[in-house]
Design an enzyme around this catalytic site. Structure first.
Site, short mmCIF file in Angstrom:
data_model
loop_
_atom_site.label_atom_id
_atom_site.label_comp_id
_atom_site.label_asym_id
_atom_site.label_seq_id
_atom_site.Cartn_x
_atom_site.Cartn_y
_atom_site.Cartn_z
CG ASP A 8 -0.35 0.19 2.53
OD1 ASP A 8 0.90 0.30 2.60
OD2 ASP A 8 -1.08 0.27 3.53
CG HIS A 9 -0.59 4.77 1.61
ND1 HIS A 9 -1.71 3.95 1.66
CD2 HIS A 9 -0.49 5.34 2.83
CE1 HIS A 9 -2.26 4.04 2.86
NE2 HIS A 9 -1.54 4.87 3.60
CB CYS A 65 1.02 -2.40 4.56
SG CYS A 65 0.79 -3.47 5.99
N GLY A 66 2.65 -0.49 6.01
CA GLY A 66 3.39 0.22 7.03
C GLY A 66 3.94 -0.72 8.10
CB THR A 67 2.39 -2.60 10.72
OG1 THR A 67 1.16 -3.00 10.10
CG2 THR A 67 2.24 -1.24 11.39
CB ILE A 69 -0.24 -5.85 11.15
CG1 ILE A 69 0.99 -5.94 12.05
CG2 ILE A 69 -1.43 -6.52 11.82
CD1 ILE A 69 0.89 -5.10 13.33
CG HIS A 98 9.46 -25.19 11.56
ND1 HIS A 98 9.62 -25.06 12.93
CD2 HIS A 98 10.61 -25.78 11.12
CE1 HIS A 98 10.78 -25.56 13.30
NE2 HIS A 98 11.41 -26.00 12.21
CG ASN A 99 5.16 -21.69 9.87
OD1 ASN A 99 5.89 -20.72 10.13
ND2 ASN A 99 4.71 -22.50 10.79
NE ARG A 109 3.82 4.10 7.67
CZ ARG A 109 2.51 4.27 7.50
NH1 ARG A 109 1.66 3.83 8.41
NH2 ARG A 109 2.04 4.90 6.44
NE ARG A 132 9.05 -31.63 14.36
CZ ARG A 132 10.27 -31.38 13.89
NH1 ARG A 132 10.82 -32.21 13.01
NH2 ARG A 132 10.95 -30.34 14.31
CG HIS A 133 7.72 -29.02 10.22
ND1 HIS A 133 7.48 -28.45 11.46
CD2 HIS A 133 9.02 -29.39 10.22
CE1 HIS A 133 8.59 -28.46 12.16
NE2 HIS A 133 9.55 -29.04 11.44
#
Ligand code: RB5
Length: 145
Positions: A8-9, A65-67, A69, A98-99, A109, A132-133
């Site tokens: 994003d911005h 993005c900024g975070t 999140i 693992h994931n 940021r 196992r993963h």
């Protein structure tokens, strides 16, 4: 490997840095923008990347993005997407091992371009361990219904 990338911005500058890195590494990518610094809504830019990874058009996605999140929350709503929000090299490696994360989210940021570049290189260069993963990933897939 084909990468889809957007921001994003709040992530425009870091996205450009990461695209330059991908150019240096000769890794092919498609840029889903945005193409200006105007304020935008991050789910609108998470969607094409998450959809592209989900439908197999792209091997991996990178969202900024900024975070990181908002992008990670939005991307993880799309079936088949395992988006990891990563701000350190240890986690970049672990989330691949693992994931089997297929989308990487970062916050412009939160970290600088040097660390972000190391994270991207590590995340792109690390294989899923399976074993196992793999059973745990199957259980995540079951949660999608
Ligand atoms: C935009 O101001 C900011 O909210 C966004 O970039 C992101 O940090 C959201 O999670």
């Amino acid at each position: 490997m084909k990468i889809a990338i957007s921001s994003d911005h709040g992530g425009n500058n870091l996205r450009k840095e990461i695209m330059s890195l991908l150019d240096e590494l000769n890794i092919s990518y498609q840029d889903f923008g945005p193409q200006s610094d105007d304020s935008v809504d991050y789910p609108d830019f998470a969607k094409p990347v998450a959809d592209g990874v989900s439908n197999g058009e792209f091997d991996r996605g990178i969202l900024i993005c900024g975070t990181g999140i908002g992008m990670s929350i939005a991307a993880n709503k799309v079936k088949g997407v395992r988006c990891a929000l990563v701000h350190d090299v240890f986690s970049a490696k672990a989330t691949r091992c693992h994931n089997d994360s297929n989308v990487l989210a970062m916050g412009e940021r939160v970290i600088g371009p040097g660390l972000a570049a190391e994270i991207v290189k590590t995340w792109l260069g690390t294989e899923f361990e399976g074993g196992r993963h793999a059973r745990r990933i199957e259980k995540i897939t079951e949660l999608e219904g």
